[in-house]
Design a protein around this motif. Structure first.
Motif, PDB file in Angstrom:
ATOM      1  N   PHE A   1       0.853  -1.184   0.000  1.00 60.24           N
ATOM      2  CA  PHE A   1       0.000   0.000   0.000  1.00 60.24           C
ATOM      3  C   PHE A   1       0.893   1.239   0.000  1.00 60.24           C
ATOM      4  O   PHE A   1       1.936   1.250   0.672  1.00 60.24           O
ATOM      5  N   PRO A   2       0.521   2.287  -0.718  1.00 58.19           N
ATOM      6  CA  PRO A   2       1.228   3.564  -0.573  1.00 58.19           C
ATOM      7  C   PRO A   2       0.782   4.215   0.738  1.00 58.19           C
ATOM      8  O   PRO A   2      -0.373   4.631   0.864  1.00 58.19           O
ATOM      9  N   VAL A   3       1.655   4.260   1.713  1.00 61.54           N
ATOM     10  CA  VAL A   3       1.286   4.676   3.068  1.00 61.54           C
ATOM     11  C   VAL A   3       1.834   6.065   3.354  1.00 61.54           C
ATOM     12  O   VAL A   3       3.028   6.324   3.182  1.00 61.54           O
ATOM     13  N   ARG A   4       0.917   6.929   3.781  1.00 58.46           N
ATOM     14  CA  ARG A   4       1.303   8.223   4.325  1.00 58.46           C
ATOM     15  C   ARG A   4       1.051   8.190   5.835  1.00 58.46           C
ATOM     16  O   ARG A   4       0.033   7.653   6.278  1.00 58.46           O
ATOM     17  N   GLY A   5       1.966   8.755   6.584  1.00 57.97           N
ATOM     18  CA  GLY A   5       1.812   8.805   8.030  1.00 57.97           C
ATOM     19  C   GLY A   5       1.925  10.220   8.518  1.00 57.97           C
ATOM     20  O   GLY A   5       2.642  11.047   7.928  1.00 57.97           O
TER      21      GLY A   5
END
Length: 310
Positions: free
Chosen positions: A158-162
């Motif tokens: 998954f393309p994960v932004r935090g």
């Protein structure tokens, strides 16, 4: 002789007593007295949970640290009598459980499992989901639990932004911080997982304004704290279709009152605060290690920043 007071709910004593004594022995600590009733002036450490009857820490003048059994500390940090160092629980078992809950429900909504489990749309209604690289996921909160979940989701491609209040650097995760970073982290997200602590700065971080930043039909997962979500704003987002589903494990009031609209709303899944319970065997080792550190005059693990509230 080192005296450790167990000041948590009575039902936990028979569970933790043998595990803590074994963990103290494994850590090489000798001469430990672990009891539920000790003279306050003779207590060196307090194993604590906010549901304890102990609310006045003033008499514990010899106490070197209060060791919380839970990750959440919002119910104890505001206690003005607590002047001793406070450590929150960062437990490998708890971390694993949270990763399983978050990845499980992320995959559930990503694949669209509910449609087939509940027979929605007919017996042969084929909706092919995108692959993980085409499903933007955002994790709000990059502490121990949030970072572990973000890494696990990134490992599934998954393309994960935090997002966190202070800057973080996690391989495979695009990290944001601060007020401007919150908008960038949420914009266009299709699945949002909340793993922030409850502080004045995070209360109702999900409002009409922040829900509007998400992709139309986004999914919300909340296994952080109930206070992170404005319930009325979430219901409006669900009814408008801006949010297609919310899976919620934590609430403003727990247990969730029977009359609360979340119970009957077709777009809400309620789980009864099961995402990440402290695991006594691994938590006992964390407690023992902090007692060992205190006796060796080494820095304690997982100390709470009172100003930040976590």
């Amino acid at each position: 002789m080192t005296n450790v007071l167990f000041a948590a709910e009575t039902k936990l004593w028979p569970v933790y007593a043998p595990l803590l004594r074994a963990a103290f022995a494994e850590t090489g600590l000798g001469g430990i007295t672990l009891e539920t009733d000790l003279p306050p002036e003779e207590v060196d450490y307090i194993v604590y949970s906010p549901g304890s009857t102990l609310q006045d820490f003033t008499p514990y003048t010899r106490c070197k640290a209060v060791l919380n059994l839970w990750a959440g500390v919002e119910n104890v940090t505001r206690n003005a009598t607590l002047t001793q160092p406070l450590a929150r629980m960062v437990d490998p078992g708890m971390e694993q459980a949270m990763v399983e809950w978050v990845t499980g429900h992320t995959l559930r909504h990503h694949i669209g499992m509910d449609r087939y489990i509940h027979g929605l749309g007919g017996a042969w209604s084929r909706i092919i989901p995108p692959l993980a690289p085409d499903r933007p996921v955002t994790v709000l909160g990059l502490g121990a639990l949030g970072s572990a979940c973000a890494r696990a989701l990134a490992g599934l491609h998954f393309p994960v932004r935090g997002w966190s209040r202070s800057p973080k650097d996690i391989p495979g995760v695009t990290c944001f911080s601060g007020e401007d970073g919150l908008k960038a982290a949420l914009e266009g997200a299709q699945i949002v997982s909340l793993l922030l602590p409850s502080t004045p700065g995070t209360r109702h971080i999900m409002t009409d304004e922040t829900f509007a930043l998400l992709a139309k039909g986004a999914v919300l997962l909340n296994s952080g704290r109930g206070a992170l979500v404005d319930d009325e704003a979430l219901l409006r987002a669900l009814d408008s279709g801006q949010v297609s589903h919310a899976t919620l494990d934590v609430f403003h009031v727990e247990p969730l009152p029977e009359e609360h609209p979340f119970w009957s709303h077709p777009g809400v899944t309620v789980t009864p605060h099961i995402s990440s319970e402290t695991r006594p065997p691994t938590a006992s080792r964390v407690i023992a290690e902090n007692v060992r550190r205190g006796e060796a005059e080494e820095p304690f693990l997982h100390l709470v920043d009172r100003a930040a509230g976590y």
